[in-house]
Design a protein around this motif. Structure first.
Motif, PDB file in Angstrom:
ATOM      1  N   ALA A   1       0.847  -1.198   0.000  1.00 26.78           N
ATOM      2  CA  ALA A   1       0.000   0.000   0.000  1.00 26.78           C
ATOM      3  C   ALA A   1       0.879   1.244   0.000  1.00 26.78           C
ATOM      4  O   ALA A   1       1.997   1.244   0.524  1.00 26.78           O
ATOM      5  CB  ALA A   1      -0.924   0.003   1.206  1.00 26.78           C
ATOM      6  N   ASP A   2       0.364   2.301  -0.614  1.00 24.53           N
ATOM      7  CA  ASP A   2       1.130   3.548  -0.699  1.00 24.53           C
ATOM      8  C   ASP A   2       1.101   4.344   0.603  1.00 24.53           C
ATOM      9  O   ASP A   2       1.767   5.369   0.720  1.00 24.53           O
ATOM     10  CB  ASP A   2       0.579   4.427  -1.825  1.00 24.53           C
ATOM     11  CG  ASP A   2       0.833   3.815  -3.189  1.00 24.53           C
ATOM     12  OD1 ASP A   2       1.827   3.085  -3.323  1.00 24.53           O
ATOM     13  OD2 ASP A   2       0.027   4.046  -4.105  1.00 24.53           O
ATOM     14  N   GLU A   3       0.310   3.914   1.544  1.00 25.06           N
ATOM     15  CA  GLU A   3       0.254   4.573   2.856  1.00 25.06           C
ATOM     16  C   GLU A   3       0.660   3.551   3.909  1.00 25.06           C
ATOM     17  O   GLU A   3       0.420   2.350   3.757  1.00 25.06           O
ATOM     18  CB  GLU A   3      -1.164   5.094   3.143  1.00 25.06           C
ATOM     19  CG  GLU A   3      -2.216   4.018   3.050  1.00 25.06           C
ATOM     20  CD  GLU A   3      -3.585   4.501   3.450  1.00 25.06           C
ATOM     21  OE1 GLU A   3      -4.484   3.659   3.531  1.00 25.06           O
ATOM     22  OE2 GLU A   3      -3.751   5.710   3.687  1.00 25.06           O
ATOM     23  N   TRP A   4       1.292   4.024   4.963  1.00 22.02           N
ATOM     24  CA  TRP A   4       1.695   3.112   6.025  1.00 22.02           C
ATOM     25  C   TRP A   4       1.830   3.895   7.319  1.00 22.02           C
ATOM     26  O   TRP A   4       1.726   5.113   7.353  1.00 22.02           O
ATOM     27  CB  TRP A   4       3.001   2.410   5.672  1.00 22.02           C
ATOM     28  CG  TRP A   4       4.209   3.290   5.517  1.00 22.02           C
ATOM     29  CD1 TRP A   4       5.102   3.635   6.473  1.00 22.02           C
ATOM     30  CD2 TRP A   4       4.659   3.917   4.306  1.00 22.02           C
ATOM     31  NE1 TRP A   4       6.079   4.449   5.959  1.00 22.02           N
ATOM     32  CE2 TRP A   4       5.837   4.628   4.625  1.00 22.02           C
ATOM     33  CE3 TRP A   4       4.182   3.946   2.997  1.00 22.02           C
ATOM     34  CZ2 TRP A   4       6.543   5.365   3.675  1.00 22.02           C
ATOM     35  CZ3 TRP A   4       4.892   4.680   2.058  1.00 22.02           C
ATOM     36  CH2 TRP A   4       6.066   5.369   2.400  1.00 22.02           C
ATOM     37  N   MET A   5       2.058   3.177   8.403  1.00 23.34           N
ATOM     38  CA  MET A   5       2.195   3.801   9.711  1.00 23.34           C
ATOM     39  C   MET A   5       3.611   3.582  10.229  1.00 23.34           C
ATOM     40  O   MET A   5       4.211   2.532   9.991  1.00 23.34           O
ATOM     41  CB  MET A   5       1.181   3.215  10.694  1.00 23.34           C
ATOM     42  CG  MET A   5       1.242   3.809  12.089  1.00 23.34           C
ATOM     43  SD  MET A   5       0.746   5.535  12.145  1.00 23.34           S
ATOM     44  CE  MET A   5      -1.025   5.362  12.201  1.00 23.34           C
ATOM     45  N   VAL A   6       4.130   4.590  10.925  1.00 24.55           N
ATOM     46  CA  VAL A   6       5.483   4.511  11.471  1.00 24.55           C
ATOM     47  C   VAL A   6       5.451   4.787  12.962  1.00 24.55           C
ATOM     48  O   VAL A   6       4.484   5.319  13.506  1.00 24.55           O
ATOM     49  CB  VAL A   6       6.429   5.529  10.793  1.00 24.55           C
ATOM     50  CG1 VAL A   6       6.391   5.381   9.297  1.00 24.55           C
ATOM     51  CG2 VAL A   6       6.075   6.950  11.213  1.00 24.55           C
ATOM     52  N   CYS A   7       6.543   4.423  13.608  1.00 25.10           N
ATOM     53  CA  CYS A   7       6.765   4.873  14.990  1.00 25.10           C
ATOM     54  C   CYS A   7       8.244   5.201  15.135  1.00 25.10           C
ATOM     55  O   CYS A   7       9.101   4.593  14.490  1.00 25.10           O
ATOM     56  CB  CYS A   7       6.323   3.821  16.010  1.00 25.10           C
ATOM     57  SG  CYS A   7       7.299   2.309  16.066  1.00 25.10           S
ATOM     58  N   ALA A   8       8.507   6.185  15.954  1.00 26.61           N
ATOM     59  CA  ALA A   8       9.895   6.553  16.212  1.00 26.61           C
ATOM     60  C   ALA A   8      10.612   5.373  16.856  1.00 26.61           C
ATOM     61  O   ALA A   8      10.061   4.688  17.726  1.00 26.61           O
ATOM     62  CB  ALA A   8       9.948   7.771  17.121  1.00 26.61           C
ATOM     63  N   LEU A   9      11.833   5.113  16.425  1.00 24.07           N
ATOM     64  CA  LEU A   9      12.612   4.009  16.955  1.00 24.07           C
ATOM     65  C   LEU A   9      13.338   4.475  18.217  1.00 24.07           C
ATOM     66  O   LEU A   9      14.276   5.268  18.158  1.00 24.07           O
ATOM     67  CB  LEU A   9      13.608   3.528  15.903  1.00 24.07           C
ATOM     68  CG  LEU A   9      14.541   2.386  16.285  1.00 24.07           C
ATOM     69  CD1 LEU A   9      13.782   1.212  16.861  1.00 24.07           C
ATOM     70  CD2 LEU A   9      15.351   1.954  15.080  1.00 24.07           C
ATOM     71  N   ILE A  10      12.872   3.995  19.355  1.00 20.98           N
ATOM     72  CA  ILE A  10      13.496   4.327  20.644  1.00 20.98           C
ATOM     73  C   ILE A  10      14.418   3.168  21.013  1.00 20.98           C
ATOM     74  O   ILE A  10      13.957   2.091  21.384  1.00 20.98           O
ATOM     75  CB  ILE A  10      12.431   4.562  21.733  1.00 20.98           C
ATOM     76  CG1 ILE A  10      11.436   5.635  21.285  1.00 20.98           C
ATOM     77  CG2 ILE A  10      13.096   4.975  23.045  1.00 20.98           C
ATOM     78  CD1 ILE A  10      10.301   5.861  22.265  1.00 20.98           C
ATOM     79  N   ASP A  11      15.710   3.374  20.891  1.00 24.78           N
ATOM     80  CA  ASP A  11      16.718   2.330  21.074  1.00 24.78           C
ATOM     81  C   ASP A  11      17.214   2.337  22.517  1.00 24.78           C
ATOM     82  O   ASP A  11      17.813   3.309  22.978  1.00 24.78           O
ATOM     83  CB  ASP A  11      17.883   2.583  20.099  1.00 24.78           C
ATOM     84  CG  ASP A  11      18.961   1.500  20.167  1.00 24.78           C
ATOM     85  OD1 ASP A  11      18.730   0.464  20.827  1.00 24.78           O
ATOM     86  OD2 ASP A  11      20.031   1.717  19.565  1.00 24.78           O
TER      87      ASP A  11
END
Length: 369
Positions: free
Chosen positions: A128-138
């Motif tokens: 899909a051309d849309e997606w969800m992200v989350c900040a990578l907290i390492d």
């Protein structure tokens, strides 16, 4: 004057929520199918339990939305601009909207990876051309940081994203330092009521620190009262920090706020303001009282120490009401002198829109439009 509470947002908060919906819920371009259909997963959250820098491990979770023609969800890691995406896993579609995947400990991150993505994959193999992200907290807690002379972020704001239930769904927003030249990351820690570090949450790239989420009802150290944000660069970690309280809404809201004006003069008030303690006062040291306006401005009145089952405050006769004020607002405050993200109010003027107690959104200083 009192009735059932409702939610009202200020102009800046409405804009903030719009930005979240636009930039977070639809990070990609327009969807390849109908605009009325949303294939991007929702509420993507990850908590790293691997203590080594550059490695992750732990559970990533999300919720599905429209699933027609969907075969699976692909988890990737990417840079700020979604380049160099490395596939971590592919999870098949199932008969539930709630998903989770356990990323193995010691999973190496691609160089410069700063976010995790959950992408929808269709049965024909297309993404899909849309997606969800989350900040990578390492999580980097295995290393002892070196003290460094770095500027701190301007401020950090903690919001309970699920403010209508007793669940705690932390959303954290950091406004970066004025000069970020020597800063690469911001490191988040749980703090006790004295400001001492209890446990590291992790580090986030400075470009992604504007919006972070922690898992719903995340397990925190027992004595955690606040979150501290430290700057980090090649030279080490800053000695200074910015702090935000941990607020669980509605449990930290003052309840049943009531006021009756006994002063007969227009634009003046006097009388007894009363309220009941918040359901949970464990993080509350006082209640701050303000005049408030419809557009979110606040005018400080006084502060009352916490620790009682019920409260009253006498507003003297002939107290002038600021021109723009139409209500009295009460916010819980903590040992760091910070107000909760939401407060409770009661209307005070006869020409106000209605006579009701309303839950209001606090505007942190300097974050207004």
């Amino acid at each position: 004057m009192y009735s059932e509470p409702l939610i009202r947002f200020s102009k800046s908060v409405r804009l903030f929520l719009i930005v979240i919906m636009v930039l977070v819920s639809s990070i990609g371009m327009l969807p390849s199918r109908s605009l009325a259909v949303t294939y991007a997963p929702d509420h993507v959250v990850f908590l790293d339990t691997d203590p080594d820098e550059g490695e992750i491990g732990g559970t990533i979770s999300w919720e599905s939305r429209d699933t027609e023609g969907v075969a699976s969800y692909v988890i990737t890691a990417s840079t700020t601009y979604h380049a160099d995406q490395a596939v971590i896993a592919e999870v098949p579609l199932k008969d539930s909207k709630f998903y989770s995947y356990s990323i193995p400990e010691n999973t190496k991150l691609p160089e410069n990876a700063v976010k995790l993505n959950v992408k929808t994959k269709f049965a024909n193999g297309e993404l899909a051309d849309e997606w969800m992200v989350c900040a990578l907290i390492d999580n980097t807690s295995s290393a002892t940081p070196q003290a460094a002379n770095l500027p701190t972020a301007k401020r950090v704001v903690f919001t309970d994203y699920d403010y209508l239930s007793n669940d705690l769904f932390p959303m954290i927003r950091v406004e970066g330092a004025e000069d970020e030249t020597n800063i690469t990351h911001y490191v988040l820690y749980y703090l006790d009521d004295k400001g001492e570090k209890l446990q590291q949450i992790g580090q986030v790239a400075k470009e992604e620190s504007w919006l972070m989420k922690l898992p719903r009802n995340v397990q925190m150290p027992e004595k955690a009262k606040a979150i501290g944000v430290y700057s980090k660069g090649p030279s080490g970690e800053s000695t200074g920090r910015v702090t935000t309280g941990i607020w669980n809404i509605p449990n930290h809201l003052p309840r049943n706020v009531m006021f009756t004006d006994t002063d007969p003069d227009q634009h003046e008030i006097g009388g007894t303001l009363t309220w009941e303690r918040a359901t949970d006062e464990s993080n509350i040291t006082s209640y701050q009282i303000y005049f408030g306006s419809i557009d979110g401005k606040k005018f400080f009145i006084d502060e009352v120490a916490a620790g009682k089952s019920a409260y009253s405050y006498q507003i003297p006769e002939n107290t002038m009401v600021p021109d723009e004020a139409t209500r009295i607002e009460i916010y819980a405050a903590n040992a760091f002198g910070e107000c909760s993200d939401f407060g409770t109010q009661t209307i005070i003027q006869s020409d106000a829109p209605s006579a009701e107690t309303i839950i209001v959104r606090n505007n942190p200083a300097g974050m207004d439009d």
